[in-house]
Design a protein around this motif. Structure first.
Motif, short mmCIF file in Angstrom:
data_model
loop_
_atom_site.label_atom_id
_atom_site.label_comp_id
_atom_site.label_asym_id
_atom_site.label_seq_id
_atom_site.Cartn_x
_atom_site.Cartn_y
_atom_site.Cartn_z
N VAL A 27 -7.21 -1.64 0.24
CA VAL A 27 -5.81 -1.78 -0.06
C VAL A 27 -5.02 -0.77 0.76
O VAL A 27 -5.47 0.35 0.99
N ARG A 28 -3.87 -1.19 1.26
CA ARG A 28 -3.03 -0.29 2.05
C ARG A 28 -1.63 -0.20 1.44
O ARG A 28 -1.17 -1.14 0.78
N ASP A 29 -0.98 0.90 1.71
CA ASP A 29 0.41 1.09 1.26
C ASP A 29 0.59 0.84 -0.23
O ASP A 29 1.61 0.31 -0.67
N TYR A 30 -0.44 1.21 -0.95
CA TYR A 30 -0.38 1.02 -2.40
C TYR A 30 0.67 1.96 -2.98
O TYR A 30 0.68 3.16 -2.69
N TYR A 31 1.51 1.43 -3.84
CA TYR A 31 2.53 2.27 -4.49
C TYR A 31 2.83 1.69 -5.87
O TYR A 31 3.08 0.49 -6.02
N ARG A 32 2.77 2.55 -6.88
CA ARG A 32 3.11 2.10 -8.23
C ARG A 32 4.12 3.08 -8.78
O ARG A 32 3.98 4.29 -8.61
N GLU A 33 5.09 2.57 -9.48
CA GLU A 33 6.16 3.44 -9.95
C GLU A 33 6.67 2.98 -11.30
O GLU A 33 6.89 1.79 -11.54
N LEU A 34 6.85 3.96 -12.18
CA LEU A 34 7.51 3.69 -13.46
C LEU A 34 8.84 4.43 -13.41
O LEU A 34 8.87 5.66 -13.27
N ASP A 35 9.93 3.69 -13.52
CA ASP A 35 11.25 4.32 -13.44
C ASP A 35 11.73 4.60 -14.86
O ASP A 35 11.94 3.68 -15.66
N LEU A 36 11.88 5.88 -15.17
CA LEU A 36 12.24 6.26 -16.53
C LEU A 36 13.69 5.92 -16.86
O LEU A 36 14.09 5.95 -18.02
N ARG A 37 14.48 5.59 -15.86
CA ARG A 37 15.87 5.22 -16.12
C ARG A 37 16.03 3.73 -16.42
O ARG A 37 17.11 3.28 -16.76
N SER A 38 14.96 2.97 -16.23
CA SER A 38 15.08 1.53 -16.48
C SER A 38 13.89 0.96 -17.25
O SER A 38 13.96 -0.14 -17.77
N GLY A 39 12.81 1.72 -17.30
CA GLY A 39 11.61 1.21 -17.97
C GLY A 39 10.90 0.14 -17.16
O GLY A 39 10.06 -0.59 -17.69
N ILE A 40 11.23 0.04 -15.88
CA ILE A 40 10.62 -1.00 -15.05
C ILE A 40 9.44 -0.44 -14.28
O ILE A 40 9.53 0.63 -13.67
N LEU A 41 8.34 -1.17 -14.36
CA LEU A 41 7.11 -0.77 -13.69
C LEU A 41 6.89 -1.70 -12.50
O LEU A 41 6.87 -2.92 -12.66
N THR A 42 6.75 -1.10 -11.33
CA THR A 42 6.50 -1.93 -10.15
C THR A 42 5.25 -1.44 -9.45
O THR A 42 4.85 -0.29 -9.57
N ARG A 43 4.67 -2.38 -8.71
CA ARG A 43 3.45 -2.05 -7.96
C ARG A 43 3.47 -2.90 -6.69
O ARG A 43 3.78 -4.09 -6.75
N SER A 44 3.17 -2.29 -5.56
CA SER A 44 3.14 -3.06 -4.33
C SER A 44 2.01 -2.55 -3.46
O SER A 44 1.64 -1.38 -3.53
N PHE A 45 1.46 -3.44 -2.66
CA PHE A 45 0.38 -3.05 -1.75
C PHE A 45 0.15 -4.18 -0.75
O PHE A 45 0.72 -5.27 -0.88
N GLN A 46 -0.71 -3.89 0.15
CA GLN A 46 -1.00 -4.83 1.21
C GLN A 46 -2.51 -4.95 1.34
O GLN A 46 -3.22 -3.95 1.20
N ILE A 47 -2.99 -6.16 1.58
CA ILE A 47 -4.43 -6.32 1.82
C ILE A 47 -4.64 -7.21 3.04
O ILE A 47 -3.72 -7.86 3.53
N THR A 48 -5.86 -7.18 3.51
CA THR A 48 -6.25 -8.12 4.55
C THR A 48 -7.26 -9.06 3.93
O THR A 48 -8.24 -8.62 3.33
N THR A 49 -7.02 -10.36 4.04
CA THR A 49 -7.90 -11.32 3.38
C THR A 49 -9.21 -11.44 4.13
O THR A 49 -9.34 -10.95 5.27
N GLY A 50 -10.16 -12.12 3.54
CA GLY A 50 -11.45 -12.39 4.17
C GLY A 50 -11.26 -13.19 5.45
O GLY A 50 -12.09 -13.13 6.39
N THR A 51 -10.15 -13.90 5.51
CA THR A 51 -9.85 -14.68 6.72
C THR A 51 -8.97 -13.88 7.67
O THR A 51 -8.30 -14.43 8.54
#
Lengths: 762, 762
Positions: B110-134
């Protein structure tokens, strides 16, 4: 709180007999008519089956299973898996079909029913008459007994007679591993093999998790030379006779059973071969000859152990029943056996042995059968490694003996008992001390004895602790009074530990003096150090005993400040309290379950003055509810010593008949074997005033007012002595053995071939 | 014994962020990134599944199961069957197959993995990049949040983008009742119904034995107007999209989830219809609008509750995380909810609520959200009948509140806790007293409050007892220091009971005076008698407090005589002691688990002189090992009061970051919710010096040396007050509400619209 006798069996000095059949007492009678020979035990159940209440129990000493469930409370030091004596092969298994109808005393009207256990032979017989569905009269007679010397052998005989014509009888006799262990609600056996080899029909079963094996083989002999067919089902093998009976004709079959157990792993084929060989050997001896052998065996027992009571037929029968049961349960046949709380007569208490073995049962054997007494101590040596393991589980050194066990491992998964009660460990030390008072077995003491003593001292010193002001004692314990938990400086625990330290150090000095090479051996083999011996001395010297100005020993630190509970005000329906009171409620007042201070004053009786025993008795006795069946006997013994004759007799009650008269209403679960031992002590140590906690045996006989006289026997330093006590006289007779000195009413008396008689002292 | 921080998340005043993915921390992060809204909670697990370590936990407040096994220890008063918060529907369930390969972050780089919980909104986000088997690059973004006001609604959004050609994506979103309750090792749900109705895809499950029902319905909206097919399996319903993605193309799908629980029995069809209707209502509101609503909600929270710390970025982030979690876990939405030891973030402690609710969590709500505080007390009123039942099980009168519960019944099947610890009952009484110090809610006090107080007094008077010399107290108890068991006159239990009696009697006098008709009602409805009130007075007057000449209060009778254990000498690998020490070993020395004397000196702070608190702190603190995570905060608060600034800061440590930095190495099991509340108290009551145990709020602020300044807010008598403390000054600002008088450094100050500023006192 008064318990009421339920007189049911016939009064007879030598027999327990049941005339007429009361279905409601079927399970109680199964316990009363249980047979045992230490190796095995079988309840007095109806071998042909009974659709009413029954606990079809057949047990072998040391054959056990692990409890199916793990303890959910899994802190360190808490037993994860308990074990229990498992219900084993029903080797009396019989099926009787008479004119197409299964014989079941719950479903058929029975006449002339009579069952009898003869205490002079150990033979149990049962006879009765029924009318079949086809209106024919049939007479049955059953007989069974166990061989007291060839302990793997059991015998059964069935006779069926009729005065009618053409009675069709199908009789199957077999061995059945299908019995359920009732309290666990499951069967714990796997069938390994079954077959017929020559005259022997055999089956071999194995316990599910402990992998112990039992071979049961039998040989049948009948009076009509009829042949039988083999019948098999899962975990069962039997032989079936099809008999046609006619007027004044009887069919009689004897069953010779050979049960061989293997407590430790053994190859199936090896055990099978041994079983077959042993069965063949058994077939050489006739049924009748074996019966005669039993009479001879029991005659010798009664010559040595009998107690006669003139003027009290109930207790006469009762005490013989007690002696009979003690002998049945244990007589030192094997040092891997011990005495379960219910002997081999039921499932209750898991068949486990408790600390009662050393404190309540040992005296019977010390005074009657010193080899058996020694074997009870050897059981503890055999299981020393398990006790060492237990000590490490408790983060302690040395060896901690289990509260309850069959295999030496702690079986109690109630931490409040298994982790807080140390009377088993101090009890073993006391047992060694006690045994040495009655024997000169320094080989044992310097050998196995001292090893156990050292390891027990190590345990005690590591479990005990010093208070900030330097007193030694035990914190967070439960003494014999199980109604006080997590207390500090429990008098019993502290005192027994102090005595253990002192006796061990004294023994070590003795060894250093008389057998210095053994001391050197102990130093190298057990890594015995000078430092630890000094620590034990310090522990002994600094042990805190809390004694009030008036001499009352405080049961534990703070006992005097507990709220007072007037035990007379507890409604009778609240008993037993464990069933009716919230668990914690039992523990927060000055109510006592069973003697604690009085217990160590009984055990180390000669350490305490008359005044001390009196003041403590008078303080603690009114607070004691005797929720242990041992409790009244200990109180009776002390009351007799203190001249409280009325109390002594009241507490004695009919201790000898607790089970015969089902005082506690739970005899159906099994006999109170250790209470039976206490009942024996109640006569010999109580009225007889025997004391064996010093270098010379003491006798201070009293006699209950309503007894004409009584006589008991004991063996002391190889001499068999009879003590006869009447209202006016005490006479001592040495029956066999060397001249011997004892103390009678605090005066040394040397017994020789003359009868020694004096007036009773008080 | 030092615990070490494990700094992992990004330092940020308003966010918890994880840059790069560490598989070994997957479970810890699930707890840290857990979302909750009191009604439900969901751990921060990867919705697409994860073959590494994961505890896929989704919980609803008050949805529980009975433990499958009965307690084997079945004495009276011992809980037979426990209960626990059950793992429920996985409403985030997602399956992603990309070019034929299942997405699993345990198996793909996994690359550029980032997860964040914003205490001002209660919103949890997660993003990342992968390279598939293809060998194609694919970008993922996940977002989720819970609606804080429409608490049954949860939201999820998934975006998948690529820069490659022809990426095949199979995306299934669903609701799944198959999750295992990990600690019990089984699933506790039965599927009742599943179907699609219009735009709603729904499933309804029921717990196996408690028969509670949960409806989970969802609606999907995607950016490509693709249609999806329904996929069903046992206990699962989902919808599957087959998407072809190409260069710079994104597929984005929103999931609107509606979870409706029924804690009490309800007809399936009724719940189903309600679920469908509610889902349709949810579909009227856009995803983006709901996100905005959350920001608005949290903005209001921060305006009222925020704490700022200048000069300590770690604690700044930490305390906000604490406040955020407290609000997520509980904010008084429903009086049948309570606060579990781990909130809604894990299975540990069975999700049960303990006495910490009233003693440690209540203050946060008392000072921020009085309605929520009241609802916590109403929970106890709602469960009064269960507490009454519990008292009778313990052979007592009145009401005994449970050590641990979800449904009001005692859930702890460890008798040594459930039958010996009464801090829940005295805690409820304290909670009522405490609530009344901050509100004028006599309607509550004279209504539900006094009923609970009367029943608690009845319980205490019947469980307590009088010693032979007339002192009242509790025998056979365990105080908050759970390392002393079955003790007598535990100071905490005695003192809290005494105060309960006194407050109840005082309240009854007040009612008699100001609302006599209510007193008459109590007499008739609760059979309140004069005799019992006299007994309570006697109990209060005669309560024994053991105070040494130097002012040290003995923790229980005999504590001073216990062997001393130098806790500094316990090797670090022995902790936690429950895992490494033989169970009984913990209980027989002067080591303390958590404050006991110091705890009641904290709770009834103004009852004790500075000197008394000092001498007791100095005696007990060195004996305390803080095996409860609440313990350091209580010590820190008292140390601050006693001018022991260094100790105060040391005990504070990074209390606010216990979970963020995984100090106890068990955050993966769930957040230490009650410790989070204690951390908040540590700042407000500790450094802030707030005291609310008297009729007027006290403030005695201190400040740690390395903080530049800090500010906290609270609402007191309807006024929102900000307290700013710097090294030199204290300033008080009334933000909204009426003028109000408080005590600052023991001087009454009336706050009006002007900022009140003085020099710091010490």
């Amino acid at each position: 709180m008064a318990k009421v006798a339920d007189l049911y069996y016939q009064l007879d000095p030598w027999k327990i007999a049941e005339k007429g059949f009361d279905k409601n007492r079927s399970e109680v009678s199964e316990a009363i008519f249980a047979l045992g020979n230490e190796y095995m035990g079988v309840r007095g159940y109806f071998e042909e089956g009974f659709s009413g209440a029954t606990l079809l129990g057949s047990y072998f000493n040391g054959i056990y299973e692990n409890s199916p469930e793990e303890n959910r409370v899994q802190y360190k030091g808490i037993v994860k898996r308990s074990h229990f004596m498992v219900n084993a092969v029903d080797w009396l298994k019989t099926e009787i079909i008479i004119d197409g109808q299964r014989l079941d005393l719950n479903r058929v009207a029975v006449r002339d029913y009579y069952r009898e256990l003869d205490l002079r032979s150990g033979i149990l017989t049962r006879s009765f008459q029924i009318t079949t569905g086809t209106d024919k009269e049939v007479f049955f007679k059953f007989e069974r007994f166990l061989d007291m010397e060839q302990a793997q052998w059991g015998y059964q005989k069935i006779s069926v007679c009729t005065k009618a014509e053409n009675v069709e009888l199908e009789l199957t006799l077999g061995a059945d591993f299908n019995s359920e262990h009732v309290s666990q609600g499951q069967n714990f056996w796997r069938e390994i093999k079954k077959d017929t080899v020559g005259e022997t029909t055999g089956i071999l079963g194995e316990t599910l998790t402990t992998k112990q094996k039992v071979f049961s083989g039998f040989y049948l002999k009948n009076n009509q030379s009829l042949s039988s067919e083999v019948v098999t089902r899962d975990k069962f093998i039997g032989r079936k006779f099809n008999v046609k009976l006619s007027r004044d004709n009887c069919f009689e079959v004897e069953k010779h059973v050979n049960n061989i157990v293997s407590k430790t792993p053994i190859a199936t084929e090896k055990l099978w071969q041994k079983g077959i060989r042993d069965s063949q050997r058994q077939q050489q001896i006739s049924y009748e000859q074996t019966k005669i052998n039993q009479k001879v065996y029991w005659k010798k027992v009664w010559e040595k152990y009998d107690i006669t009571i003139n003027g009290d037929e109930l207790n006469q029968q009762g005490i013989r029943f007690c002696i009979f049961q003690l002998q049945q349960t244990y007589h030192g046949q094997n040092k891997t056996n011990n005495i379960g709380a219910k002997g081999l007569t039921g499932e209750s208490y898991g068949g486990l042995a408790f600390w009662d073995t050393e404190t309540c049962c040992l005296p019977f054997y010390l005074l009657n059968n010193l080899d058996a007494a020694k074997n009870l101590l050897e059981f503890r040596y055999e299981t020393l490694s398990q006790a060492r393991l237990r000590a490490t589980e408790l983060d302690c050194k040395g060896a901690c003996y289990p509260i309850a066990t069959l295999n030496g491992h702690e079986a109690s998964d109630l931490w409040q008992h298994a982790s807080l009660q140390f009377q088993p460990s101090t009890g073993v030390a006391y047992g060694i001390f006690h045994y040495m008072n009655l024997s000169d077995d320094t080989e044992f003491l310097y050998g196995h004895g001292i090893e156990m003593l050292i390891e027990i001292c190590r345990f005690l010193a590591s479990r005990g602790d010093f208070s900030p002001t330097g007193e030694f004692g035990f914190f967070g314990v439960m003494g014999p009074d199980e109604f006080q938990m997590m207390v500090n400086h429990n008098g019993y625990t502290n005192y027994m530990a102090k005595k253990t330290f002192e006796y061990t150090l004294q023994t070590l000095s003795e060894i250093a003096r008389v057998k210095p090479e053994r001391k050197i051996e102990l130093i190298s083999e057990l890594q015995l150090t000078q430092e630890e011996q000094e620590l034990w001395k310090l522990c002994a010297d600094k042990t805190l005993m809390l004694i009030r100005e008036d001499g009352v020993i405080e049961q534990h630190d703070g006992f005097f400040k507990l709220p007072h509970l007037d035990i007379q005000e507890i409604p009778i329906e609240d008993f037993p309290l464990y069933h009716h009171w919230s668990y914690d409620r039992i523990y927060r007042n000055d109510m006592i379950k069973q003697p604690d201070v009085l217990m160590f004053q009984f055990l180390y009786n000669q350490d305490f003055s008359f005044e001390s025993k009196k003041v403590n008795y008078e303080f603690y006795e009114p607070k004691t509810i005797h929720e242990s069946s041992l409790s009244p006997s200990i109180h009776s013994i002390l009351a007799a010593e203190l001249g409280k004759n009325e109390a002594a007799y009241e507490f004695f009650g009919f201790a000898t008949r607790m089970d015969l008269d089902n005082y506690n209403r739970n005899t159906r679960e099994g006999l109170h074997t250790t209470s039976i031992a206490a009942a024996w002590m109640n006569i010999v140590y109580g009225f007889g005033g025997v004391r064996t906690d010093g270098p010379i045996l003491q006798l201070n006989p009293t006699i209950p007012e309503n007894w004409h006289d009584y006589e008991f026997k004991f063996t002391y330093k190889n001499a068999l002595i009879a003590v006869k006590v009447s209202q006016k006289f005490v006479s001592l007779t040495k029956i066999t053995g060397p001249d011997i000195t004892i103390s009678l009413y605090d005066k040394a008396v040397t017994l020789n071939d003359e009868v020694y008689e004096i007036k009773r002292n008080y």
